[in-house]
Design an enzyme around this catalytic site. Structure first.
Site, PDB file in Angstrom:
ATOM      1  N   GLN A  25       0.722  -1.201   0.090  1.00 57.45           N
ATOM      2  CA  GLN A  25       0.028  -0.031  -0.034  1.00 57.45           C
ATOM      3  C   GLN A  25       0.880   1.397   0.007  1.00 57.45           C
ATOM      4  O   GLN A  25       0.511   2.266  -0.503  1.00 57.45           O
ATOM      5  CB  GLN A  25      -0.793   0.112   1.057  1.00 57.45           C
ATOM      6  CG  GLN A  25      -2.034  -1.070   1.113  1.00 57.45           C
ATOM      7  CD  GLN A  25      -1.770  -2.361   1.688  1.00 57.45           C
ATOM      8  OE1 GLN A  25      -0.635  -2.629   1.826  1.00 57.45           O
ATOM      9  NE2 GLN A  25      -2.649  -3.099   2.283  1.00 57.45           N
ATOM     10  N   ASP A  75      -6.625   1.195  12.227  1.00 59.05           N
ATOM     11  CA  ASP A  75      -7.870   0.576  12.051  1.00 59.05           C
ATOM     12  C   ASP A  75      -8.718   0.373  13.130  1.00 59.05           C
ATOM     13  O   ASP A  75     -10.050   0.306  12.937  1.00 59.05           O
ATOM     14  CB  ASP A  75      -7.613  -0.826  11.353  1.00 59.05           C
ATOM     15  CG  ASP A  75      -6.966  -0.710   9.791  1.00 59.05           C
ATOM     16  OD1 ASP A  75      -5.917  -0.085   9.713  1.00 59.05           O
ATOM     17  OD2 ASP A  75      -7.634  -0.907   9.198  1.00 59.05           O
TER      18      ASP A  75
HETATM   19  O1  MRU Z   1      -5.484  -3.542   4.865  1.00 57.19           O
HETATM   20  P1  MRU Z   1      -5.592  -2.024   4.579  1.00 57.19           P
HETATM   21  O2  MRU Z   1      -5.120  -1.441   3.209  1.00 57.19           O
HETATM   22  O3  MRU Z   1      -7.203  -1.590   4.777  1.00 57.19           O
HETATM   23  O4  MRU Z   1      -5.060  -1.353   5.841  1.00 57.19           O
HETATM   24  C1  MRU Z   1      -5.106  -0.106   5.939  1.00 57.19           C
HETATM   25  C2  MRU Z   1      -4.377   0.592   7.165  1.00 57.19           C
HETATM   26  O5  MRU Z   1      -3.689  -0.201   7.720  1.00 57.19           O
HETATM   27  C3  MRU Z   1      -4.417   2.096   7.341  1.00 57.19           C
HETATM   28  O6  MRU Z   1      -3.355   2.611   7.866  1.00 57.19           O
HETATM   29  C4  MRU Z   1      -5.634   2.422   8.087  1.00 57.19           C
HETATM   30  O7  MRU Z   1      -6.890   1.895   7.816  1.00 57.19           O
HETATM   31  C5  MRU Z   1      -5.884   3.942   8.404  1.00 57.19           C
HETATM   32  S1  MRU Z   1      -6.470   4.429   6.864  1.00 57.19           S
HETATM   33  C6  MRU Z   1      -6.875   6.160   6.892  1.00 57.19           C
END
Ligand code: MRU
Length: 353
Positions: free
Chosen positions: A202, A243
């Site tokens: 990501q 999260d």
């Molecule tokens: O697996 P993902 O890509 O959904 O994980 C996203 C994250 O860990 C982000 O840092 C978190 O959701 C914060 S988004 C503003």
């Protein structure tokens, strides 16, 4: 507004009656929008990370609930409620860690319950309004996180971030990237290091892409380079998203965040967590009660390679998130202000119950 700033990760096309998602699995090379109406397709889009990031998942879930009511053939409130609940309960199984998903589903459920005695058309209308409210609030919250976080950065500073907690993970500005975007608007000339964020990249695919598109000075590093750039003195602050935060300030974020926090502590670098209040789970006493999603080990062994990079059938362990202890956190930046330890007291002072 840059061309990128106009790209919305999640929106509702009312005319088409579709949830429109910017497919994040295709970035940065392709800009593809999905038009989804079917609940199973929306579930898959969340599960497969076509839409991802805690706030964006919540917004998508809100619109999905509305679409479940819109496309329900029921002509009675009871029938509509049954279809809504089936869709809601299914969406709740898509990903377990980001609390924004459950927060949005709860908000939509309360709206349905409050309008139970209304005609079917009025219930649908109330759900539409609530789903838009979830998104509109997110835009305001992200901007406010950026304003509060601005006080913690100085022109020319080096900042490290992990995963993607920017516009693509929310609405405009994002969470961890919000202070960076607000500082950029004011000409602070920050130097951002983006961890690539194994295994799903990501940081490479999304954070590097969106910061570069916004004209922010960004350098992509492998996850295992973070300690080196800290040791060299190139990083003065770490900003990450979240999260789910427990009420004691422990928080779950993308796998690897815990390691970054430990390294920041070692090099006396402030470690900030940015989140909207919808990411705080006051029902969770500590990080121990946060469920951590485990994903297919093939994401580690095969996914990004032309040929497998590990022996066939090797065992794999692929947790999508880890929990960082609140002792490693310098402060938590929310749209309501900056929380500091003891976090439970700080959260309660912000009106969270
Ligand atoms: O697996 P993902 O890509 O959904 O994980 C996203 C994250 O860990 C982000 O840092 C978190 O959701 C914060 S988004 C503003």
């Amino acid at each position: 507004m840059t061309e990128f700033a106009k790209l919305e990760a999640v929106r509702l096309d009312e005319e088409k009656g579709a949830l429109v998602l910017l497919d994040q699995t295709r970035l940065p090379t392709e800009t593809v929008f999905l038009n989804l109406r079917d609940q199973e397709d929306i579930w898959q889009a969340i599960y497969s990370l076509q839409v991802r990031g805690a706030p964006a998942i919540g917004i998508a879930a809100g619109y999905a609930c509305y679409l479940a009511a819109k496309y329900s053939p029921a002509d009675s409130a009871g029938g509509l409620e049954r279809d809504f609940i089936a869709a809601r309960d299914h969406l709740a199984t898509s990903r377990p860690t980001a609390v924004n998903l459950f927060w949005a589903l709860e908000r939509m459920t309360k709206t349905l319950e409050a309008n139970r005695d209304e005609p079917v058309a009025a219930i649908r209308h109330a759900l539409l309004a609530e789903s838009h409210a979830i998104k509109d609030e997110d835009i305001r919250m992200c901007r406010a996180i950026g304003e509060h976080g601005l006080g913690l950065v100085k022109p020319g500073m080096g900042i490290l971030t992990h995963c993607n907690a920017g516009q693509l993970a929310a609405s405009r500005y994002g969470t961890a990237l919000a202070p960076i975007y607000v500082a950029h608007e004011k000409g602070y000339n920050l130097k951002v290091f983006a961890d690539e964020t194994r295994p799903l990249l990501q940081g490479a695919r999304l954070t590097a892409f969106e910061l570069q598109a916004a004209g922010v000075d960004v350098t992509l590093i492998c996850d295992d380079v973070a300690a080196s750039v800290m040791k060299r003195g190139w990083v003065q602050a770490v900003f990450v998203g979240c999260d789910r935060a427990a009420r004691n300030g422990d928080f779950a974020n993308k796998i690897g965040t815990l390691g970054v926090a430990i390294m920041a502590k070692r090099y006396n670098i402030p470690f900030y967590v940015c989140l909207p209040h919808s990411t705080i789970d006051m029902r969770a006493p500590s990080g121990d009660s946060i469920e951590i999603e485990e994903r297919n080990p093939k994401e580690v062994t095969d996914m990004w390679y032309e040929k497998p990079m590990a022996p066939e059938n090797v065992k794999g362990y692929n947790p999508a998130f880890d929990v960082t202890d609140h002792e490693l956190v310098t402060a938590i930046i929310t749209e309501r202000g900056i929380a500091r330890a003891p976090y439970e007291e700080s959260f309660r002072n912000m009106g969270l119950a």
